[in-house]
Scaffold this active site. Structure first.
Site, short mmCIF file in Angstrom:
data_model
loop_
_atom_site.label_atom_id
_atom_site.label_comp_id
_atom_site.label_asym_id
_atom_site.label_seq_id
_atom_site.Cartn_x
_atom_site.Cartn_y
_atom_site.Cartn_z
N ASN A 1 0.77 -1.08 -0.07
CA ASN A 1 -0.11 -0.03 0.12
C ASN A 1 0.82 1.10 0.02
O ASN A 1 1.52 1.42 1.03
CB ASN A 1 -0.96 0.04 1.29
N TRP A 2 0.97 2.00 -1.15
CA TRP A 2 2.07 3.06 -1.37
C TRP A 2 1.30 4.36 -0.48
O TRP A 2 2.21 5.33 -0.61
CB TRP A 2 2.20 3.35 -2.55
N LYS A 3 0.10 4.21 -0.14
CA LYS A 3 -0.60 5.33 0.61
C LYS A 3 -0.34 6.67 -0.32
O LYS A 3 -0.37 6.52 -1.62
CB LYS A 3 0.02 5.54 1.86
N HIS B 1 -9.63 1.02 5.25
CA HIS B 1 -8.37 1.13 6.03
C HIS B 1 -8.37 2.19 7.10
O HIS B 1 -9.16 3.14 7.24
CB HIS B 1 -7.64 1.75 5.02
N GLU C 1 -6.66 4.55 8.15
CA GLU C 1 -6.64 5.96 7.96
C GLU C 1 -7.81 6.62 7.28
O GLU C 1 -8.06 7.75 7.72
CB GLU C 1 -5.32 6.11 6.94
N GLU D 1 -5.29 -4.95 10.56
CA GLU D 1 -4.33 -3.84 10.67
C GLU D 1 -4.62 -3.09 11.96
O GLU D 1 -5.39 -2.26 12.23
CB GLU D 1 -4.33 -2.93 9.72
N GLY E 1 2.41 2.57 10.85
CA GLY E 1 3.32 3.66 10.64
C GLY E 1 3.96 3.96 11.88
O GLY E 1 4.60 5.26 11.92
N SER F 1 3.53 -2.07 10.40
CA SER F 1 5.07 -2.11 10.44
C SER F 1 5.85 -3.19 10.20
O SER F 1 6.78 -3.77 10.72
CB SER F 1 5.19 -1.60 11.97
N GLY G 1 2.79 -1.34 4.25
CA GLY G 1 2.84 0.30 3.81
C GLY G 1 4.28 0.81 3.77
O GLY G 1 4.90 0.67 2.44
N GLY G 2 4.71 1.42 4.57
CA GLY G 2 6.28 1.74 4.65
C GLY G 2 7.35 1.18 3.85
O GLY G 2 7.83 1.56 2.92
P1 13P Z 1 2.99 0.32 7.79
O1 13P Z 1 3.55 -0.76 7.26
O2 13P Z 1 3.76 1.60 7.21
O3 13P Z 1 2.80 0.24 9.15
O4 13P Z 1 1.37 0.53 7.15
C1 13P Z 1 0.53 -0.46 7.15
C2 13P Z 1 -0.69 -0.17 6.57
O5 13P Z 1 -1.42 0.52 6.91
C3 13P Z 1 -0.86 -1.06 4.93
O6 13P Z 1 -1.97 -0.80 4.70
#
Ligand code: 13P
Length: 265
Positions: free
Chosen positions: A11-13, A95, A97, A167, A173, A213, A234-235
């Site tokens: 997920n590149w957000k 998600h 967020e 999640e 994050g 993470s 994510g990251g």
């Molecule tokens: P991180 O891996 O950056 O914690 O993000 C997880 C995430 O929200 C994937 O959708």
């Protein structure tokens, strides 16, 4: 369950310009996907169309990060699942967020899951508790509410095709890592909940991912969780160097079939 395919989605957000996203997708398109693994990427919306062309004839799958629950109409600024049809195979729904920053409700999320299936797209339906809910021992209740409300408009057959990503909000994050027992507990809870609501077949078929993470260093241990089908990253999905080792770890977690050497037969 351990012999099932693994799914890893990056997920590149809200990262990368269209140019950066297409260039990165081009690099991933040249990689050899390990046997037994499905790999997807979720770039920003403006890059989806171009990246879908880049990924043609590769095994890589495309996920949208969001999609609206109505197919068309007066909804300024929204992109519908109908518009994503034929471009992305998956769409992230619920998600954390979006639940917490954009205040998306369980009702809204339920309608998005239904809209995804109506348009032939598999929802990657995200669930998870906040830190306060965890401290108050509400994790089970939160998971049970999010699942029962979020999947309510789907048939058992659709649920069996759904991807549910656990999640925990406190681990996203933050660098804060959920322990193997947290992940195992959530996976069991999710499967039990789906089984109670939609039957044995759906409960065992539903795909369950962990996200929060995940790094190349901890991916292998998460992938050993019984009943876990993969990872939502994510990251660490933002560069080949940090993402591809996670994909390779997923490949290593798939049991190798015993191959019989023809000459020896
Ligand atoms: P991180 O891996 O950056 O914690 O993000 C997880 C995430 O929200 C994937 O959708």
């Amino acid at each position: 369950m351990s012999s099932r395919k693994k799914l890893v989605i990056g997920n590149w957000k809200m990262n990368f310009s269209v140019r950066q996203a297409t260039s990165y997708a081009g690099k991933l398109a040249g990689k050899q996907i390990p046997v037994g693994v499905t790999v997807g990427i979720a770039p920003q919306a403006l890059a989806l169309s171009e990246i879908s062309t880049i990924l043609q004839k590769t095994g890589l799958k495309l996920a949208a990060q969001n999609g609206f629950y109505k197919d068309e109409g007066a909804f300024t600024g929204e992109v519908s699942m109908t518009m994503l049809r034929g471009i992305s195979q998956y769409v992230l729904v619920g998600h954390s967020e979006r639940r917490h920053i954009l205040r998306e409700s369980n009702d809204f999320i339920r309608e998005k899951n239904a809209a995804a299936f109506r348009n032939g797209i598999i929802p990657v339906f995200c669930v998870g508790e906040t830190l306060t809910e965890r401290h108050n021992y509400h994790t089970n209740q939160v998971l049970s509410d999010q699942i029962s409300l979020g999947l309510a408009d789907l048939t058992a057959e659709e649920v069996s095709k759904t991807v549910i990503a656990y999640e925990p909000v406190w681990a996203i994050g933050t660098g804060e890592q959920a322990g193997p027992e947290d992940v195992q507990h959530a996976v069991e809870k999710i499967r039990t909940e789906v089984t109670q609501l939609y039957g044995e077949a759906a409960g065992s078929a539903v795909t369950i991912l962990y996200g929060g993470s995940v790094t190349k260093d901890n991916a292998g241990s998460y992938l050993m969780t019984p009943g876990l089908d993969g990872l939502l990253v994510g990251g660490a999905s933002l560069s080949v160097q940090t993402f591809w080792p996670i994909v390779e770890a997923a490949g290593e977690s798939v049991p190798k079939k015993i191959t019989v050497n023809k000459k020896e037969r």
